[in-house]
Scaffold this motif. Structure first.
Motif, mmCIF file in Angstrom:
data_model
loop_
_atom_site.group_PDB
_atom_site.id
_atom_site.type_symbol
_atom_site.label_atom_id
_atom_site.label_comp_id
_atom_site.label_asym_id
_atom_site.label_seq_id
_atom_site.Cartn_x
_atom_site.Cartn_y
_atom_site.Cartn_z
ATOM 1 N N LYS A 1 -11.121 -7.820 3.584
ATOM 2 C CA LYS A 1 -12.411 -7.140 3.470
ATOM 3 C C LYS A 1 -12.695 -6.307 4.718
ATOM 4 N N VAL A 2 -12.452 -6.891 5.880
ATOM 5 C CA VAL A 2 -12.687 -6.180 7.140
ATOM 6 C C VAL A 2 -11.725 -5.006 7.275
ATOM 7 N N SER A 3 -10.459 -5.226 6.901
ATOM 8 C CA SER A 3 -9.462 -4.148 6.966
ATOM 9 C C SER A 3 -9.852 -2.987 6.068
ATOM 10 N N THR A 4 -10.339 -3.314 4.862
ATOM 11 C CA THR A 4 -10.775 -2.266 3.933
ATOM 12 C C THR A 4 -11.933 -1.475 4.526
ATOM 13 N N ALA A 5 -12.920 -2.184 5.084
ATOM 14 C CA ALA A 5 -14.076 -1.514 5.678
ATOM 15 C C ALA A 5 -13.654 -0.598 6.823
ATOM 16 N N LEU A 6 -12.752 -1.084 7.670
ATOM 17 C CA LEU A 6 -12.308 -0.288 8.815
ATOM 18 C C LEU A 6 -11.578 0.977 8.359
ATOM 19 N N CYS A 7 -10.709 0.836 7.371
ATOM 20 C CA CYS A 7 -9.963 2.007 6.875
ATOM 21 C C CYS A 7 -10.895 3.028 6.235
ATOM 22 N N PHE B 1 -6.095 6.839 11.696
ATOM 23 C CA PHE B 1 -6.237 6.320 10.336
ATOM 24 C C PHE B 1 -4.913 5.768 9.817
ATOM 25 N N LEU B 2 -3.835 6.523 10.000
ATOM 26 C CA LEU B 2 -2.527 6.074 9.539
ATOM 27 C C LEU B 2 -2.114 4.785 10.254
ATOM 28 N N THR B 3 -2.384 4.707 11.547
ATOM 29 C CA THR B 3 -2.032 3.512 12.324
ATOM 30 C C THR B 3 -2.796 2.290 11.830
ATOM 31 N N VAL B 4 -4.095 2.451 11.600
ATOM 32 C CA VAL B 4 -4.922 1.331 11.148
ATOM 33 C C VAL B 4 -4.497 0.870 9.761
ATOM 34 N N CYS B 5 -4.242 1.814 8.848
ATOM 35 C CA CYS B 5 -3.815 1.454 7.492
ATOM 36 C C CYS B 5 -2.471 0.734 7.514
ATOM 37 N N THR B 6 -1.555 1.231 8.338
ATOM 38 C CA THR B 6 -0.235 0.604 8.432
ATOM 39 C C THR B 6 -0.340 -0.810 8.993
ATOM 40 N N ALA B 7 -1.155 -0.975 10.032
ATOM 41 C CA ALA B 7 -1.302 -2.293 10.653
ATOM 42 C C ALA B 7 -2.085 -3.257 9.763
ATOM 43 N N SER B 8 -3.081 -2.756 9.045
ATOM 44 C CA SER B 8 -3.957 -3.618 8.248
ATOM 45 C C SER B 8 -3.321 -4.070 6.951
ATOM 46 N N PHE B 9 -2.598 -3.163 6.303
ATOM 47 C CA PHE B 9 -2.087 -3.455 4.966
ATOM 48 C C PHE B 9 -0.561 -3.490 4.867
ATOM 49 N N SER B 10 0.124 -3.230 5.995
ATOM 50 C CA SER B 10 1.605 -3.183 5.959
ATOM 51 C C SER B 10 2.066 -2.312 4.791
ATOM 52 N N ILE B 11 1.586 -1.079 4.766
ATOM 53 C CA ILE B 11 1.750 -0.231 3.585
ATOM 54 C C ILE B 11 3.213 0.012 3.215
ATOM 55 N N PHE B 12 4.109 0.018 4.197
ATOM 56 C CA PHE B 12 5.508 0.301 3.881
ATOM 57 C C PHE B 12 6.201 -0.883 3.223
ATOM 58 N N CYS C 1 -10.818 5.519 -1.543
ATOM 59 C CA CYS C 1 -11.117 4.543 -0.478
ATOM 60 C C CYS C 1 -11.479 3.180 -1.072
ATOM 61 N N LEU C 2 -12.140 3.182 -2.215
ATOM 62 C CA LEU C 2 -12.593 1.930 -2.820
ATOM 63 C C LEU C 2 -11.451 1.096 -3.372
ATOM 64 N N ILE C 3 -10.288 1.707 -3.601
ATOM 65 C CA ILE C 3 -9.148 0.955 -4.140
ATOM 66 C C ILE C 3 -8.018 0.832 -3.119
ATOM 67 N N ILE C 4 -8.341 1.116 -1.850
ATOM 68 C CA ILE C 4 -7.294 1.062 -0.826
ATOM 69 C C ILE C 4 -6.778 -0.362 -0.639
ATOM 70 N N ASN C 5 -7.586 -1.363 -0.951
ATOM 71 C CA ASN C 5 -7.130 -2.749 -0.840
ATOM 72 C C ASN C 5 -6.226 -3.147 -2.004
ATOM 73 N N GLU C 6 -6.290 -2.397 -3.120
ATOM 74 C CA GLU C 6 -5.469 -2.697 -4.289
ATOM 75 C C GLU C 6 -4.130 -1.972 -4.254
ATOM 76 N N ILE C 7 -4.144 -0.719 -3.860
ATOM 77 C CA ILE C 7 -2.897 0.063 -3.767
ATOM 78 C C ILE C 7 -2.875 0.769 -2.409
ATOM 79 N N PRO C 8 -2.711 0.013 -1.338
ATOM 80 C CA PRO C 8 -2.842 0.600 0.009
ATOM 81 C C PRO C 8 -1.869 1.734 0.301
ATOM 82 N N PHE C 9 -0.650 1.656 -0.211
ATOM 83 C CA PHE C 9 0.337 2.695 0.087
ATOM 84 C C PHE C 9 -0.082 4.028 -0.513
#
Length: 507
Positions: A143-149, A397-408, A356-364
């Protein structure tokens, strides 16, 4: 630390980035005679404070509509009036009728930046935090990661706090609408979305998913029982909300018609500047504006828009679910952006919000889209002197998303929510089986291409005979990305069996 402490840190980071960007340049700074969007917002404060309400949208000797005439709905005008009343108390010169045109000073810049900052604090940021806190079946960390992204999404920050607009207000109201519907507060959700439309008419991009989702709920409850009661309640609520917003303009029919003419001025053409939609991209090869009449352009854009969003709307009406609702918001908004009439490059923000609202579902895929959406506005950002802000916010933004959701690590067909679709086509296209590697490779190619085009656009001068060469490249590349994303989001929505399984939860 508990959830609220972490959320507070996320908000403070978001505010810090916003304030840092706001210290730079803005649209049209020192560029008479029209200046830019900063002057437009200031001028609307001048007009709404000094003129009676029945002259706000009319061309008069005191209100030249050719000079940033008011062309947004009543709530924007009321917001401008509120800001003007505060400006009057600080320095009346900021909103002096005629005499304040093109006014620029450091104190005034600080005031204007503060109004956007406060709008974020009052409308958009609380909606983001509450939405993330109410996410179901989601850990506190997620939840916090989603809010930050979401709070660090560079597109909105650069346009509102750099270029200078108040998109966070209408997007914030729309987000409140999504939040209320997510908690089955349908009437409050309807009011919130009415406020969004009455602040910026471009919120019509989101109107069909709201309508279809609520209509689908009514159908499921039965239009002869509870469903009919809910439908009547929603209809009355919407009419009442619009009536309240438009009441001062309802003194005579001509007032309403003039406001509508200002909101939907079809004489402005099919698109403006180098927007990353299908019509601008096609105009590189076919000069659509020259060979097709404006009326035909309007009909053509309507037909393409309607056909492209129809499948998502039908699916949502027949199988209403919150998850389907959010994906339909993305799909329909993207259809409007790609195919509709009179599209601005900044309108991509209307697609970015539901992504943005679905970034926690499909972060990549969400991260990828949000990077492309910011890149698509590069010509505008360069014009405003926001190159460093663009680079800094995008990398952050890219750094936070990568660190928060391990998008790769989220590139499998299942992670991208394409499992049911992939199983149905792998028998026909066997070379798609190494799916994660293919997706990662495409992402790296995409990022590299955007990086190279950004570097070229910022450092090289185009040929004299082709002054728009680099903006056109940016638009076409972005448009191709968006077409692929449109297919992807529709596939996820239409092939997803979870929507039908979740119907019982919705009811």
């Amino acid at each position: 630390m508990d959830k609220w402490s972490l959320m507070t840190i996320a908000v403070l980071l978001g505010l810090t980035v916003r304030w840092t960007v706001s210290l730079g340049s803005y649209s049209g700074a020192g560029k008479p005679p029209m200046y830019g969007d900063y002057e437009a917002q200031r001028h609307w404060q001048e007009v709404t404070y000094n003129l009676p309400i029945n002259q706000w949208y009319f061309n008069t000797s005191d209100n030249n509509l050719q000079y940033w005439g008011l062309d947004y709905p009543p709530l924007t005008a009321y917001h401008s009036l509120l800001c003007a009343c505060i400006a009057k108390l600080i320095n009346p010169d900021w909103i002096g009728l005629h005499t304040s045109r093109g006014y620029e000073s450091q104190p005034h810049k600080l005031f204007m930046r503060a109004t956007v900052f406060i709008a974020d604090l009052l409308v958009y940021i609380p909606a983001v935090i509450m939405y993330c806190c109410y996410l179901k079946e989601t850990s506190t960390k997620k939840k916090v990661s989603t809010a930050l992204c979401v709070l660090l999404y560079p597109g909105l920050i650069l346009i509102d706090h750099g270029h200078f607009q108040y998109n966070s207000v209408s997007l914030g109201f729309a987000l409140w609408g999504v939040l209320f519907l997510s908690n089955n507060w349908d009437l409050l959700g309807s009011v919130a979305f009415c406020l969004a439309i009455n602040y910026k008419q471009m919120e019509l991009y989101h109107s069909l998913p709201f309508f279809c989702y609520l209509l689908g709920k009514c159908f499921k409850r039965g239009l002869t029982g509870k469903g009919l009661v809910l439908l009547i309640k929603i209809a009355v609520t919407v009419v009442a909300a619009f009536a309240m917003c438009w009441l001062p303009f309802c003194t005579e029919a001509e007032q309403i018609l003039q406001v509508l003419r200002r909101l939907f001025a079809i004489d402005r053409g099919l698109f403006e500047d180098k927007v990353a939609n299908i019509w601008c991209s096609l105009s590189v090869l076919i000069k659509i504006k020259n060979i097709i009449s404006p009326q035909t352009q309007l009909k053509l854009s309507f037909a393409f828009t309607f056909l492209s969003l129809l499948p998502a709307c039908i699916k949502l009406t027949l199988q209403p679910s919150l998850r389907g609702f959010k994906f339909a918001l993305v799909s329909c908004a993207l259809s409007f952006f790609l195919f509709s009439f009179q599209v601005h490059e900044k309108s991509v923000l209307l697609v970015s919000l539901p992504v943005c609202l679905i970034i926690n579902e499909i972060p990549f895929m969400a991260t990828w889209f949000l990077l492309v959406s910011t890149f698509s506005m590069l010509p505008l950002l360069l014009k405003d002197g926001l190159l460093l802000a663009y680079i800094g916010t995008t990398l952050a933004f890219l750094t936070v998303c990568t660190a928060s959701f391990s998008i790769f690590e989220k590139t499998s067909a299942e992670d991208l929510q394409l499992k049911s679709f992939s199983l149905s086509i792998w028998g026909y296209i066997p070379w798609l089986k190494p799916f994660p590697k293919i997706v990662k490779s495409l992402f790296l190619v995409s990022i590299t291409l955007m990086g190279v085009l950004s570097l070229i656009s910022a450092t090289l001068n185009p040929p004299q005979k082709l002054p728009d060469l680099f903006p056109i490249f940016v638009s076409v590349v972005s448009c191709l990305h968006f077409l692929i994303f449109l297919m992807y989001f529709n596939i996820v929505l239409l092939w997803d069996s979870r929507n039908s399984r979740n119907q019982k939860k919705t009811n």
